[in-house]
Design a protein around this motif. Structure first.
Motif, PDB file in Angstrom:
ATOM      1  N   SER A 185       2.769   8.013  12.538  1.00  0.00           N
ATOM      2  CA  SER A 185       3.367   7.944  12.779  1.00  0.00           C
ATOM      3  C   SER A 185       4.591   6.765  11.713  1.00  0.00           C
ATOM      4  CB  SER A 185       4.304   7.751  13.826  1.00  0.00           C
ATOM      5  OG  SER A 185       3.990   6.215  14.835  1.00  0.00           O
ATOM      6  N   MET A 186       3.425   6.147  11.131  1.00  0.00           N
ATOM      7  CA  MET A 186       3.915   5.088  10.386  1.00  0.00           C
ATOM      8  C   MET A 186       3.752   5.692   8.838  1.00  0.00           C
ATOM      9  SD  MET A 186       4.415   3.163  12.232  1.00  0.00           S
ATOM     10  CE  MET A 186       4.015   2.814  13.914  1.00  0.00           C
ATOM     11  N   TYR A 187       3.369   6.917   8.867  1.00  0.00           N
ATOM     12  CA  TYR A 187       3.149   7.581   7.611  1.00  0.00           C
ATOM     13  C   TYR A 187       4.318   8.238   7.107  1.00  0.00           C
ATOM     14  CZ  TYR A 187       0.614   9.645   3.750  1.00  0.00           C
ATOM     15  OH  TYR A 187      -0.298  10.108   2.712  1.00  0.00           O
ATOM     16  N   THR A 188       5.015   7.285   6.620  1.00  0.00           N
ATOM     17  CA  THR A 188       6.505   7.808   5.998  1.00  0.00           C
ATOM     18  C   THR A 188       7.197   7.042   5.233  1.00  0.00           C
ATOM     19  OG1 THR A 188       8.271   8.861   6.881  1.00  0.00           O
ATOM     20  CG2 THR A 188       7.104   6.729   8.371  1.00  0.00           C
ATOM     21  N   THR A 189       7.557   7.227   4.214  1.00  0.00           N
ATOM     22  CA  THR A 189       8.276   6.595   2.997  1.00  0.00           C
ATOM     23  C   THR A 189       9.523   5.791   3.490  1.00  0.00           C
ATOM     24  OG1 THR A 189      10.253   8.250   2.909  1.00  0.00           O
ATOM     25  CG2 THR A 189       7.804   8.297   1.112  1.00  0.00           C
ATOM     26  N   ASP A 190       9.844   6.061   5.298  1.00  0.00           N
ATOM     27  CA  ASP A 190      11.042   5.385   5.971  1.00  0.00           C
ATOM     28  C   ASP A 190      10.306   4.120   6.363  1.00  0.00           C
ATOM     29  OD1 ASP A 190      13.057   6.777   5.459  1.00  0.00           O
ATOM     30  OD2 ASP A 190      12.360   7.768   7.416  1.00  0.00           O
ATOM     31  N   PHE A 191       8.945   4.506   6.795  1.00  0.00           N
ATOM     32  CA  PHE A 191       8.361   2.962   7.417  1.00  0.00           C
ATOM     33  C   PHE A 191       8.094   1.774   6.306  1.00  0.00           C
ATOM     34  CE2 PHE A 191       4.941   0.671   7.985  1.00  0.00           C
ATOM     35  CZ  PHE A 191       4.775  -0.072   8.657  1.00  0.00           C
ATOM     36  N   THR A 192       7.078   2.437   4.863  1.00  0.00           N
ATOM     37  CA  THR A 192       6.925   1.564   3.956  1.00  0.00           C
ATOM     38  C   THR A 192       8.427   1.310   3.597  1.00  0.00           C
ATOM     39  OG1 THR A 192       7.078   3.819   2.593  1.00  0.00           O
ATOM     40  CG2 THR A 192       4.783   2.879   3.147  1.00  0.00           C
ATOM     41  N   ASN A 193       9.523   1.220   3.112  1.00  0.00           N
ATOM     42  CA  ASN A 193      10.747   0.858   2.954  1.00  0.00           C
ATOM     43  C   ASN A 193      10.894  -0.530   3.448  1.00  0.00           C
ATOM     44  OD1 ASN A 193      10.758   3.210   0.518  1.00  0.00           O
ATOM     45  ND2 ASN A 193      11.816   3.791   1.663  1.00  0.00           N
ATOM     46  N   LEU A 194      11.205   0.259   4.860  1.00  0.00           N
ATOM     47  CA  LEU A 194      10.958  -0.720   5.617  1.00  0.00           C
ATOM     48  C   LEU A 194      10.221  -1.924   5.512  1.00  0.00           C
ATOM     49  CD1 LEU A 194      14.110  -1.334   8.148  1.00  0.00           C
ATOM     50  CD2 LEU A 194      11.571  -0.224  10.063  1.00  0.00           C
ATOM     51  N   VAL A 195       9.051  -1.876   6.315  1.00  0.00           N
ATOM     52  CA  VAL A 195       8.138  -3.620   5.951  1.00  0.00           C
ATOM     53  C   VAL A 195       8.168  -3.520   5.187  1.00  0.00           C
ATOM     54  CG1 VAL A 195       5.845  -1.935   5.835  1.00  0.00           C
ATOM     55  CG2 VAL A 195       5.718  -3.783   7.057  1.00  0.00           C
ATOM     56  N   GLY A 196       8.473  -3.528   4.489  1.00  0.00           N
ATOM     57  CA  GLY A 196       7.883  -4.433   2.857  1.00  0.00           C
ATOM     58  C   GLY A 196       6.563  -4.682   2.235  1.00  0.00           C
ATOM     59  N   ASP A 197       5.995  -6.146   2.023  1.00  0.00           N
ATOM     60  CA  ASP A 197       5.311  -6.720   2.116  1.00  0.00           C
ATOM     61  C   ASP A 197       4.607  -7.097   3.061  1.00  0.00           C
ATOM     62  OD1 ASP A 197       5.982  -6.804  -0.778  1.00  0.00           O
ATOM     63  OD2 ASP A 197       6.566  -8.711  -1.063  1.00  0.00           O
ATOM     64  N   ALA A 198       5.306  -7.155   4.032  1.00  0.00           N
ATOM     65  CA  ALA A 198       4.507  -7.269   5.993  1.00  0.00           C
ATOM     66  C   ALA A 198       4.052  -6.287   5.825  1.00  0.00           C
ATOM     67  CB  ALA A 198       5.523  -7.449   6.848  1.00  0.00           C
ATOM     68  N   GLY A 199       3.799  -5.277   4.981  1.00  0.00           N
ATOM     69  CA  GLY A 199       3.124  -4.058   5.321  1.00  0.00           C
ATOM     70  C   GLY A 199       1.615  -3.452   4.477  1.00  0.00           C
ATOM     71  N   LYS A 200       1.400  -4.563   3.408  1.00  0.00           N
ATOM     72  CA  LYS A 200      -0.203  -4.924   2.651  1.00  0.00           C
ATOM     73  C   LYS A 200      -1.038  -4.659   3.595  1.00  0.00           C
ATOM     74  CE  LYS A 200       2.125  -5.716  -1.351  1.00  0.00           C
ATOM     75  NZ  LYS A 200       2.678  -7.883  -2.388  1.00  0.00           N
ATOM     76  N   GLY A 201      -2.517  -4.114   3.590  1.00  0.00           N
ATOM     77  CA  GLY A 201      -3.554  -4.603   4.008  1.00  0.00           C
ATOM     78  C   GLY A 201      -3.382  -3.421   5.490  1.00  0.00           C
ATOM     79  N   PHE A 202      -1.812  -2.710   5.835  1.00  0.00           N
ATOM     80  CA  PHE A 202      -2.118  -1.792   7.107  1.00  0.00           C
ATOM     81  C   PHE A 202      -2.525  -1.044   7.236  1.00  0.00           C
ATOM     82  CE2 PHE A 202       1.205   0.668  10.482  1.00  0.00           C
ATOM     83  CZ  PHE A 202       0.247  -0.266  11.429  1.00  0.00           C
ATOM     84  N   TYR A 203      -3.551  -0.314   7.481  1.00  0.00           N
ATOM     85  CA  TYR A 203      -4.502   1.128   7.966  1.00  0.00           C
ATOM     86  C   TYR A 203      -3.138   2.268   8.436  1.00  0.00           C
ATOM     87  CZ  TYR A 203      -8.031  -1.879   5.844  1.00  0.00           C
ATOM     88  OH  TYR A 203      -9.161  -2.523   5.910  1.00  0.00           O
ATOM     89  N   VAL A 204      -3.147   3.014   8.146  1.00  0.00           N
ATOM     90  CA  VAL A 204      -2.582   4.108   8.671  1.00  0.00           C
ATOM     91  C   VAL A 204      -3.878   5.362   8.591  1.00  0.00           C
ATOM     92  CG1 VAL A 204      -0.981   5.550   9.080  1.00  0.00           C
ATOM     93  CG2 VAL A 204      -0.211   3.867   7.994  1.00  0.00           C
ATOM     94  N   SER A 205      -3.557   6.106  10.510  1.00  0.00           N
ATOM     95  CA  SER A 205      -4.680   6.934   9.802  1.00  0.00           C
ATOM     96  C   SER A 205      -3.443   8.306  10.224  1.00  0.00           C
ATOM     97  CB  SER A 205      -5.163   7.215  11.665  1.00  0.00           C
ATOM     98  OG  SER A 205      -5.027   7.990  12.196  1.00  0.00           O
ATOM     99  N   THR A 206      -3.753   9.161   9.161  1.00  0.00           N
ATOM    100  CA  THR A 206      -3.060  10.858   9.433  1.00  0.00           C
ATOM    101  C   THR A 206      -4.540  11.336   8.677  1.00  0.00           C
ATOM    102  OG1 THR A 206      -1.413  11.494   7.566  1.00  0.00           O
ATOM    103  CG2 THR A 206      -3.239  10.265   6.336  1.00  0.00           C
ATOM    104  N   GLY A 207      -4.085  12.508   8.849  1.00  0.00           N
ATOM    105  CA  GLY A 207      -4.681  14.142   8.462  1.00  0.00           C
ATOM    106  C   GLY A 207      -4.069  14.523   7.348  1.00  0.00           C
ATOM    107  N   PHE A 208      -2.388  14.045   6.519  1.00  0.00           N
ATOM    108  CA  PHE A 208      -1.983  14.574   5.815  1.00  0.00           C
ATOM    109  C   PHE A 208      -1.848  13.625   4.868  1.00  0.00           C
ATOM    110  CE2 PHE A 208       2.253  14.589   3.908  1.00  0.00           C
ATOM    111  CZ  PHE A 208       1.322  16.103   3.225  1.00  0.00           C
TER     112      PHE A 208
END
Length: 199
Positions: free
Chosen positions: A113-136
């Protein structure tokens, strides 16, 4: 599905990221609790196999009831996890990661559910090093994936997320089975189960 993805994420944290102390954080709803139950079970199975790992914290919260996550972040920090595996919406996750920076760094991982540009735009630098599981994965050069992405971008200008891809694949499989002779609900069900490989 949640049971598969949550177990995969727990095993990945231990076996691939070499994290021995694992904490879990999820929404207090059916999906979050099912996620935590299956992830904890995966850690217990690894322990039973002799792998050095343990669950050091399990926390949940009610969606929409929390705005300040600092107490949760501090509680998790006190458990001294090597990684925090989370399952929630991207808005809450972005807020938690931003607030977690204020109480100390640490590895974190989340569901697709985190594999979205909405999330990356919202989290900014706080998301660096964050692992996301995705099949796509949108950067996959496969021509079928790239044509799907181009079609989606032509509609709304956005790169599709994993859930959009899953829905598209599911509908494509149904159409394939119908074109190949399935005419009843049971025939469709049987035809779907008979698909061994989907390109």
């Amino acid at each position: 599905t949640i049971p598969i993805e949550s177990a995969l994420m727990a095993r990945y944290a231990v076996q691939k990221l070499d994290c021995k102390r694992v904490a879990f954080l999820a929404l207090n709803n059916d999906a979050g609790l099912q996620f935590m139950e299956n992830a904890v079970k995966a850690i217990d199975n690894l322990k039973a196999e002799g792998v050095d790992c343990e669950v050091v914290a399990k926390e949940s919260f009610n969606e929409g009831e929390v705005r300040d996550y600092s107490a949760i972040c501090l509680k998790l920090k006190d458990a001294k996890p090597d990684i925090i595996v989370v399952n929630m919406g991207y808005v809450e996750c972005a807020a938690i990661l931003t607030q977690a920076q204020q109480v100390g760094d640490g590895a974190a991982a989340a569901a697709q559910s985190m594999y979205t540009t909405d999330f990356t735009n919202l989290v900014g630098d706080a998301g660096k090093g964050f692992y996301v599981s995705t099949g796509f994965y949108a950067d996959n050069p496969d021509e079928n994936i790239q044509s799907f992405i181009a079609a989606c971008k032509a509609i709304d200008g956005k790169i599709p997320n994993a859930y959009q891809r899953n829905a598209y694949e599911g509908a494509s499989m149904i159409a394939y089975c119908l074109r190949n002779g399935a005419t009843t609900r049971q025939e469709l069900y049987d035809a779907l189960l008979a698909i061994d490989y989907w390109p």
